[in-house]
Scaffold this motif. Structure first.
Motif, PDB file in Angstrom:
ATOM      1  N   GLU A   7      15.175   7.463   6.219  1.00  0.00           N
ATOM      2  CA  GLU A   7      14.044   6.618   6.585  1.00  0.00           C
ATOM      3  C   GLU A   7      13.591   5.766   5.409  1.00  0.00           C
ATOM      4  O   GLU A   7      13.550   6.223   4.266  1.00  0.00           O
ATOM      5  N   ASP A   8      13.241   4.522   5.719  1.00  0.00           N
ATOM      6  CA  ASP A   8      12.576   3.644   4.751  1.00  0.00           C
ATOM      7  C   ASP A   8      11.204   3.299   5.314  1.00  0.00           C
ATOM      8  O   ASP A   8      11.062   3.050   6.526  1.00  0.00           O
ATOM      9  N   LEU A   9      10.223   3.242   4.435  1.00  0.00           N
ATOM     10  CA  LEU A   9       8.879   2.881   4.864  1.00  0.00           C
ATOM     11  C   LEU A   9       8.316   1.818   3.931  1.00  0.00           C
ATOM     12  O   LEU A   9       8.445   1.910   2.704  1.00  0.00           O
ATOM     13  N   LEU A  10       7.685   0.812   4.522  1.00  0.00           N
ATOM     14  CA  LEU A  10       7.001  -0.235   3.765  1.00  0.00           C
ATOM     15  C   LEU A  10       5.710  -0.569   4.483  1.00  0.00           C
ATOM     16  O   LEU A  10       5.710  -0.893   5.675  1.00  0.00           O
ATOM     17  N   ALA A  11       4.592  -0.468   3.783  1.00  0.00           N
ATOM     18  CA  ALA A  11       3.285  -0.824   4.342  1.00  0.00           C
ATOM     19  C   ALA A  11       2.626  -1.831   3.419  1.00  0.00           C
ATOM     20  O   ALA A  11       2.647  -1.667   2.187  1.00  0.00           O
ATOM     21  N   MET A  12       2.037  -2.866   4.007  1.00  0.00           N
ATOM     22  CA  MET A  12       1.397  -3.902   3.199  1.00  0.00           C
ATOM     23  C   MET A  12       0.065  -4.310   3.816  1.00  0.00           C
ATOM     24  O   MET A  12      -0.078  -4.396   5.044  1.00  0.00           O
ATOM     25  N   ASP A  13      -0.883  -4.571   2.951  1.00  0.00           N
ATOM     26  CA  ASP A  13      -2.188  -5.087   3.356  1.00  0.00           C
ATOM     27  C   ASP A  13      -2.086  -6.614   3.379  1.00  0.00           C
ATOM     28  O   ASP A  13      -1.886  -7.243   2.351  1.00  0.00           O
ATOM     29  N   MET A  14      -2.196  -7.189   4.574  1.00  0.00           N
ATOM     30  CA  MET A  14      -2.051  -8.636   4.750  1.00  0.00           C
ATOM     31  C   MET A  14      -3.385  -9.335   5.011  1.00  0.00           C
ATOM     32  O   MET A  14      -3.415 -10.504   5.399  1.00  0.00           O
ATOM     33  N   THR A  23       0.813  -1.216   0.000  1.00  0.00           N
ATOM     34  CA  THR A  23       0.000   0.000   0.000  1.00  0.00           C
ATOM     35  C   THR A  23       0.848   1.268   0.000  1.00  0.00           C
ATOM     36  O   THR A  23       0.388   2.328  -0.434  1.00  0.00           O
ATOM     37  N   SER A  24       2.089   1.161   0.491  1.00  0.00           N
ATOM     38  CA  SER A  24       2.964   2.332   0.506  1.00  0.00           C
ATOM     39  C   SER A  24       4.411   1.872   0.607  1.00  0.00           C
ATOM     40  O   SER A  24       4.711   0.892   1.295  1.00  0.00           O
ATOM     41  N   GLN A  25       5.286   2.582  -0.087  1.00  0.00           N
ATOM     42  CA  GLN A  25       6.706   2.249  -0.020  1.00  0.00           C
ATOM     43  C   GLN A  25       7.503   3.465  -0.438  1.00  0.00           C
ATOM     44  O   GLN A  25       7.209   4.108  -1.444  1.00  0.00           O
ATOM     45  N   HIS A  26       8.517   3.823   0.363  1.00  0.00           N
ATOM     46  CA  HIS A  26       9.451   4.853  -0.058  1.00  0.00           C
ATOM     47  C   HIS A  26      10.738   4.719   0.754  1.00  0.00           C
ATOM     48  O   HIS A  26      10.756   4.087   1.806  1.00  0.00           O
ATOM     49  N   HIS A  27      11.805   5.295   0.253  1.00  0.00           N
ATOM     50  CA  HIS A  27      13.031   5.361   1.049  1.00  0.00           C
ATOM     51  C   HIS A  27      13.759   6.662   0.774  1.00  0.00           C
ATOM     52  O   HIS A  27      13.744   7.197  -0.331  1.00  0.00           O
ATOM     53  N   THR A  28      14.351   7.186   1.850  1.00  0.00           N
ATOM     54  CA  THR A  28      15.163   8.395   1.792  1.00  0.00           C
ATOM     55  C   THR A  28      16.492   8.093   2.480  1.00  0.00           C
ATOM     56  O   THR A  28      16.740   6.957   2.914  1.00  0.00           O
ATOM     57  N   ASP A  29      17.323   9.092   2.624  1.00  0.00           N
ATOM     58  CA  ASP A  29      18.610   8.898   3.294  1.00  0.00           C
ATOM     59  C   ASP A  29      18.425   8.575   4.781  1.00  0.00           C
ATOM     60  O   ASP A  29      19.298   7.955   5.394  1.00  0.00           O
ATOM     61  N   LYS A  52       4.124  -1.358  13.061  1.00  0.00           N
ATOM     62  CA  LYS A  52       2.742  -1.070  13.452  1.00  0.00           C
ATOM     63  C   LYS A  52       1.796  -2.036  12.754  1.00  0.00           C
ATOM     64  O   LYS A  52       1.819  -2.151  11.526  1.00  0.00           O
ATOM     65  N   ASP A  53       0.995  -2.746  13.536  1.00  0.00           N
ATOM     66  CA  ASP A  53      -0.052  -3.618  13.013  1.00  0.00           C
ATOM     67  C   ASP A  53      -1.406  -2.977  13.294  1.00  0.00           C
ATOM     68  O   ASP A  53      -1.770  -2.752  14.457  1.00  0.00           O
ATOM     69  N   SER A  54      -2.155  -2.691  12.225  1.00  0.00           N
ATOM     70  CA  SER A  54      -3.473  -2.049  12.350  1.00  0.00           C
ATOM     71  C   SER A  54      -4.545  -3.037  11.897  1.00  0.00           C
ATOM     72  O   SER A  54      -4.553  -3.470  10.734  1.00  0.00           O
ATOM     73  N   PHE A  55      -5.433  -3.407  12.828  1.00  0.00           N
ATOM     74  CA  PHE A  55      -6.468  -4.399  12.561  1.00  0.00           C
ATOM     75  C   PHE A  55      -7.847  -3.740  12.546  1.00  0.00           C
ATOM     76  O   PHE A  55      -8.147  -2.893  13.391  1.00  0.00           O
ATOM     77  N   GLN A  67      -9.747  -5.744   7.607  1.00  0.00           N
ATOM     78  CA  GLN A  67      -8.483  -5.261   7.066  1.00  0.00           C
ATOM     79  C   GLN A  67      -7.372  -5.444   8.095  1.00  0.00           C
ATOM     80  O   GLN A  67      -7.591  -5.321   9.304  1.00  0.00           O
ATOM     81  N   TYR A  68      -6.190  -5.782   7.571  1.00  0.00           N
ATOM     82  CA  TYR A  68      -5.001  -5.853   8.414  1.00  0.00           C
ATOM     83  C   TYR A  68      -3.844  -5.239   7.628  1.00  0.00           C
ATOM     84  O   TYR A  68      -3.448  -5.749   6.581  1.00  0.00           O
ATOM     85  N   ILE A  69      -3.310  -4.129   8.154  1.00  0.00           N
ATOM     86  CA  ILE A  69      -2.180  -3.433   7.533  1.00  0.00           C
ATOM     87  C   ILE A  69      -0.973  -3.536   8.452  1.00  0.00           C
ATOM     88  O   ILE A  69      -1.055  -3.205   9.638  1.00  0.00           O
ATOM     89  N   ARG A  70       0.144  -3.997   7.921  1.00  0.00           N
ATOM     90  CA  ARG A  70       1.416  -3.993   8.660  1.00  0.00           C
ATOM     91  C   ARG A  70       2.317  -2.933   8.042  1.00  0.00           C
ATOM     92  O   ARG A  70       2.526  -2.921   6.814  1.00  0.00           O
ATOM     93  N   THR A  71       2.862  -2.068   8.901  1.00  0.00           N
ATOM     94  CA  THR A  71       3.715  -0.968   8.442  1.00  0.00           C
ATOM     95  C   THR A  71       5.074  -1.041   9.137  1.00  0.00           C
ATOM     96  O   THR A  71       5.156  -1.162  10.366  1.00  0.00           O
ATOM     97  N   TYR A  72       6.125  -0.979   8.337  1.00  0.00           N
ATOM     98  CA  TYR A  72       7.492  -0.895   8.854  1.00  0.00           C
ATOM     99  C   TYR A  72       8.035   0.496   8.575  1.00  0.00           C
ATOM    100  O   TYR A  72       8.006   0.966   7.427  1.00  0.00           O
ATOM    101  N   ARG A  73       8.541   1.150   9.611  1.00  0.00           N
ATOM    102  CA  ARG A  73       9.226   2.432   9.443  1.00  0.00           C
ATOM    103  C   ARG A  73      10.634   2.273  10.014  1.00  0.00           C
ATOM    104  O   ARG A  73      10.815   2.117  11.219  1.00  0.00           O
ATOM    105  N   TRP A  74      11.629   2.290   9.139  1.00  0.00           N
ATOM    106  CA  TRP A  74      13.018   2.015   9.493  1.00  0.00           C
ATOM    107  C   TRP A  74      13.776   3.334   9.522  1.00  0.00           C
ATOM    108  O   TRP A  74      13.984   3.970   8.487  1.00  0.00           O
ATOM    109  N   LYS A  75      14.135   3.756  10.724  1.00  0.00           N
ATOM    110  CA  LYS A  75      14.839   5.013  10.933  1.00  0.00           C
ATOM    111  C   LYS A  75      16.341   4.757  10.925  1.00  0.00           C
ATOM    112  O   LYS A  75      16.854   3.976  11.749  1.00  0.00           O
ATOM    113  N   LYS A  76      17.039   5.455  10.037  1.00  0.00           N
ATOM    114  CA  LYS A  76      18.474   5.262   9.889  1.00  0.00           C
ATOM    115  C   LYS A  76      19.207   6.440  10.527  1.00  0.00           C
ATOM    116  O   LYS A  76      18.922   7.593  10.227  1.00  0.00           O
TER     117      LYS A  76
END
Length: 582
Positions: A449-456, A441-447, A485-488, A467-476
């Motif tokens: 932060e990386d973000l990945l969100a998926m509808d599972m 559902t969403s994906q981006h990366h910068t110097d 974050k798991d949103s149910f 609906q179940y959305i899992r979101t990863y926010r990777w802070k560098k």
């Protein structure tokens, strides 16, 4: 004699390993009849295969020794004896791959029948190449080698088929067809028969490539990339050399992406993103990497210190071993894996790797579907690595057996949902099949932060989910952190969620709403009902026991809308951490 720089430190390590390999396998006896039948009777692959591969290791070791030291007649004599032993084998195929209507047929027939699997095809390639390389092999032995290659593989291939693997979209197509193509190039005369073989080989190679998405990911895992793509490359290289005809594959965008998969799939050093049936650690083949770089300059040249030093692999494969010696360029130094973030959109794999203050941090996660090659039930799985330690793990491949590849596959911790960092929702796990998948559902990366969100949602069809959305926010940064974050959204109230995280078997200490494991701090919501850490054991691909920590965090009466956030933070631990019961 092979023209190599014997003073090169890596080549010295390779030569030492050849000697070690000889010493390790010399005392292993040949397999017995009852060991051959073990797979059919009990599902045991390991007992027979250990002895089968020991003979292939001897074959490759003495082939390399004869190539390196042709003046030593003793190496030639032993090589000829090992070849003779291979020629007498009941089958070149592994028992797990045998077509029982062939080798184990019930009625008597004048002519033996043989299955062509990965290892039968590889054996034909090996022996054909040895004939081409070693003009001092005994003439009668050469005649016997050609007869057996034709009987078991080449004539078999021409007169039968199409074989199931010719249409496979994974490593079987490239390894079987590539090996047959190489054997044909070595021992078949030019003409319509060889042309027919080569046409089928190229068709199979195209099937192999069709199983690779445009992003170039090998969803079977890194070891299968080296294996399947390796034999694809070996065949193309030999075809171009023998016929003097360039192919267009090297400029194919998918082949270019596939060639650069290696430099993306590493966490750091020898640590691998080991989703699917892959090992957690592996080293790049430098000779292979050097050859690829010549063909495709975008291929990264790994640092020499990262190289695979065991030139003979556990299956004793000749083709990659001899090519490491032939293709390795002592003048190329290489570099560490570069920093970067990659999202392989077709396979839905995200990878991020960066260095800061002399430390390497890496994160990987996957979506995908639950009918991938060497499939695991692992939609939403992730890996976290920091400075030499993989804190959040993937278990990779287990021991291959009959049950590992039948309806019992997902009872194994390595393969089942219960062995991955994904939740149990209303007492149900993910289900098997391509229709059970994630949608990004969403994906981006910068110097920073990386973000990945998926509808599972579709991975959990019986869980009362809207609906179940899992979101990863990777802070560098200097203190990297992962926010998960798991949103149910449920169809009803009072839902049970058990979040599960697969952690390394390290000492840990419980703290308020979290725990400390070395330098990694894990934090969970204050409102959870139960937290439990249990130690689990599994058997890895090489038959060794490994332990992992399973962190389970339970919500017993989640409402229709429920959001859970977890933090994985790297902080310097001031105190010695001792294990405390979860």
């Amino acid at each position: 004699m092979l023209q190599i720089n014997r003073q090169d430190p890596l080549i010295k390590q390779w030569l030492s390993h050849i000697d070690e390999c000889v010493g390790a396998v010399e005392s292993i006896p040949p397999p017995t009849y009852h060991e051959l039948m073990l797979f059919q009777r009990e599902g045991d692959r390991v007992t027979f295969e250990k002895k089968y591969f020991a003979r292939r290791q001897r074959l490759t070791a003495y082939g390399l020794l004869h190539a390196l030291y042709p003046e030593k007649e003793s190496y030639l004599r032993i090589l000829e004896n090992v070849i003779w032993e291979v020629l007498q084998e009941f089958t070149w195929c592994l028992p797990a791959h045998i077509d029982e209507a062939r080798e184990f047929r019930k009625e008597e027939k004048e002519q033996p029948q043989y299955t062509i699997d990965l290892f039968a095809a590889e054996t034909a390639f090996t022996l054909a190449e040895m004939i081409a390389m070693f003009d001092d092999l005994d003439d009668f032995l050469i005649m016997q080698i050609k007869q057996q290659i034709n009987l078991r593989v080449l004539n078999n291939f021409m007169e039968n088929g199409p074989y199931h693997w010719e249409k496979a979209t994974h490593n079987w197509a490239s390894v079987c067809a590539g090996s047959i193509g190489c054997a044909a190039l070595y021992i078949m005369e030019e003409g319509p028969k060889r042309d027919h073989v080569l046409v089928r080989v190229f068709d199979a190679m195209d099937c192999y490539l069709s199983g690779i998405e445009e992003d170039g990911a090998c969803t079977e895992g890194y070891s299968y990339w080296k294996y399947g793509f390796g034999y694809f490359v070996y065949f193309l290289a030999l075809y171009e050399k023998k016929l003097g005809i360039p192919t267009t594959y090297w400029t194919n965008p998918k082949v270019k992406m596939l060639a650069t998969f290696q430099q993306k799939i590493y966490l750091a050093e020898d640590h691998i993103v080991n989703f699917s049936d892959a090992q957690a650690k592996a080293n790049p083949m430098l000779g292979f990497s050097h050859f690829l770089h010549k063909k495709i300059p975008e291929v990264h040249l790994p640092a020499i210190r990262l190289a695979e030093t065991e030139i003979i692999d556990h299956c004793g494969r000749w083709a990659p071993a001899i090519r490491e010696l032939l293709w390795y360029d002592s003048n190329k130094r290489g570099e560490d894996w570069p920093d970067g973030s990659w999202f392989l959109k077709d396979s839905q794999i995200a990878i991020s790797r960066f260095h800061i203050n002399g430390k390497t941090f890496a994160f990987a996660a996957k979506g995908g579907h639950n009918d991938e090659p060497h499939n695991h039930l692992d939609i939403g799985q992730f890996i976290l690595y920091a400075n030499g330690e993989t804190y959040c793990r993937d278990l990779g491949a287990g021991v291959y057996s009959k049950d590992y590849f039948n309806e019992n596959r997902y009872t194994y911790l390595c393969n089942g949902a219960h062995g991955h960092s994904i939740p149990v929702i209303n007492d149900a796990e993910q289900e098997i099949g391509r229709q059970f998948h994630a949608s990004i559902t969403s994906q981006h990366h910068t110097d920073t932060e990386d973000l990945l969100a998926m509808d599972m949602t579709n991975a959990y069809p019986t869980c009362q989910l809207n609906q179940y959305i899992r979101t990863y926010r990777w802070k560098k940064g200097e203190q990297p952190r992962l926010y998960l974050k798991d949103s149910f959204q449920f169809k009803k109230d009072y839902n049970r969620i058990v979040e599960r995280f697969v952690l390394s078997d390290l000492p840990y200490q419980r703290i308020e709403n979290g725990l400390i494991m070395k330098e990694m701090h894990i934090y969970w919501p204050s409102f959870v009902d139960r937290v439990h850490m249990r130690r689990s054991v599994f058997t890895n691909h090489f038959g060794r026991k490994e332990f992992v920590n399973m962190l389970e965090i339970e919500i017993q009466k989640a409402s229709k809308r429920c959001q859970l956030e977890f933090q994985f933070v790297w902080e310097e631990s001031k105190d010695h951490v001792t294990e405390v019961e979860g």
